[in-house]
Motif scaffolding. Structure first.
Motif, mmCIF file in Angstrom:
data_model
loop_
_atom_site.group_PDB
_atom_site.id
_atom_site.type_symbol
_atom_site.label_atom_id
_atom_site.label_comp_id
_atom_site.label_asym_id
_atom_site.label_seq_id
_atom_site.Cartn_x
_atom_site.Cartn_y
_atom_site.Cartn_z
ATOM 1 N N ILE A 1 31.030 -36.882 -36.568
ATOM 2 C CA ILE A 1 32.173 -37.557 -37.194
ATOM 3 C C ILE A 1 32.401 -38.912 -36.551
ATOM 4 C CG2 ILE A 1 34.676 -37.467 -37.583
ATOM 5 C CD1 ILE A 1 34.507 -34.486 -37.712
ATOM 6 N N LEU B 1 39.242 -31.363 -37.398
ATOM 7 C CA LEU B 1 38.958 -32.093 -36.167
ATOM 8 C C LEU B 1 39.923 -33.262 -36.103
ATOM 9 C CD1 LEU B 1 35.214 -31.607 -36.573
ATOM 10 C CD2 LEU B 1 36.322 -31.260 -34.369
ATOM 11 N N ARG B 2 40.839 -33.212 -35.134
ATOM 12 C CA ARG B 2 41.957 -34.142 -35.085
ATOM 13 C C ARG B 2 41.923 -34.951 -33.795
ATOM 14 N NH1 ARG B 2 46.570 -34.717 -32.736
ATOM 15 N NH2 ARG B 2 46.047 -32.915 -31.450
ATOM 16 N N CYS C 1 38.527 -41.672 -40.780
ATOM 17 C CA CYS C 1 37.484 -40.867 -40.153
ATOM 18 C C CYS C 1 36.509 -40.408 -41.231
ATOM 19 C CB CYS C 1 38.071 -39.680 -39.395
ATOM 20 S SG CYS C 1 39.056 -38.546 -40.395
ATOM 21 N N CYS D 1 38.784 -34.083 -41.084
ATOM 22 C CA CYS D 1 39.113 -34.823 -39.860
ATOM 23 C C CYS D 1 40.400 -35.601 -40.093
ATOM 24 C CB CYS D 1 37.969 -35.759 -39.452
ATOM 25 S SG CYS D 1 37.510 -36.995 -40.694
#
Length: 246
Positions: free
Chosen positions: A150, A178-179, A62, A56
């Protein structure tokens, strides 16, 4: 036809950069980039054959808190729930993987213990966090359908968390990122209230730097506070600093 599905979210709030029209990284990330040691935030994900890496990025900090029924990073301690899940990617004398020679990196990959089964989860240190004293990790799992949870921290404050969850097939080996970022609206006309409202938080799922899915937080009455999947035009990401070593 617009694709619309939902991801679980609750607003309680590795460096990667993205240059896409209509998108901007969160303020926290921009401040990290202003630091003299910005290069230290660039993580290196090591690809192991037959496995999936999940990472992430985009905010001060994160954490992958859960994969399926397995707790990963604890929200209260910000450390791996089970220390046995943690894997070091450094040499015997403590030199980090990124600073090793190609032959030494190849040896570490050969020595890396493969995952036992589909339930196995391993955590690997990725990079320093934008929040002092914390660290970012990525996860190694087998390529099957999974539910991922997350926590994103858009501010330098561990009490402000954006919680995100999604289900994806993850059926191909590779690195999934995952941004988080704020979506910048291109709409010129609108009310003063709309203009004053914060730009929505979005989460992109990328596989090996290719955009796969996008979720954006909704402010409308029906879906307020939820991340709703939106349609995308698939394209490669430029300047992604989470690099993959094969």
């Amino acid at each position: 036809m617009n694709k619309k599905s939902y991801a679980v979210s609750a607003s309680t709030a590795v460096a990667a950069s993205l240059l896409l029209s209509g998108c901007q990284l969160l303020t926290g990330y921009q401040q990290i980039e202003e630091e003299a040691s910005a290069g230290d935030w660039a993580g290196q994900v090591i690809l192991i054959s037959g496995e999936v890496n999940i990472a992430c990025a985009g905010t001060y900090h994160c954490e992958i808190t859960r994969i399926d029924q397995t707790s990963v990073i604890a929200t209260d301690t910000h450390q791996p729930v089970d220390p046995s899940m943690l894997i070091s990617m450094s040499s015997a004398n403590g030199v980090h993987y990124a600073r090793l020679s190609k032959s030494e990196q190849a040896q570490i990959q050969m020595d890396t213990i493969p995952l036992v089964n589909n339930k196995s989860v391993k955590i690997v240190p990725l990079s320093a966090s934008g929040i002092d004293g914390l660290f970012n990790y990525y996860a190694r799992v087998k390529p099957i359908k999974r539910e991922i949870h997350i926590n994103f921290y858009p501010e330098n404050n561990v009490d402000y968390i954006e919680r995100f969850a999604m289900i994806d097939e993850f059926k191909e080996s590779g690195t999934y990122l995952l941004r988080a970022y704020r979506h910048k609206s291109t709409q010129v006309n609108g009310s003063l209230l709309e203009a004053a409202s914060p730009e929505p938080l979005c989460i992109d799922l990328l596989k090996d730097n290719i955009l796969q899915r996008r979720f954006c937080k909704q402010s409308d009455t029906d879906n307020q506070g939820e991340f709703v999947e939106t349609s995308i035009v698939t394209q490669p990401v430029i300047n992604n600093k989470v690099t993959v070593k094969i």
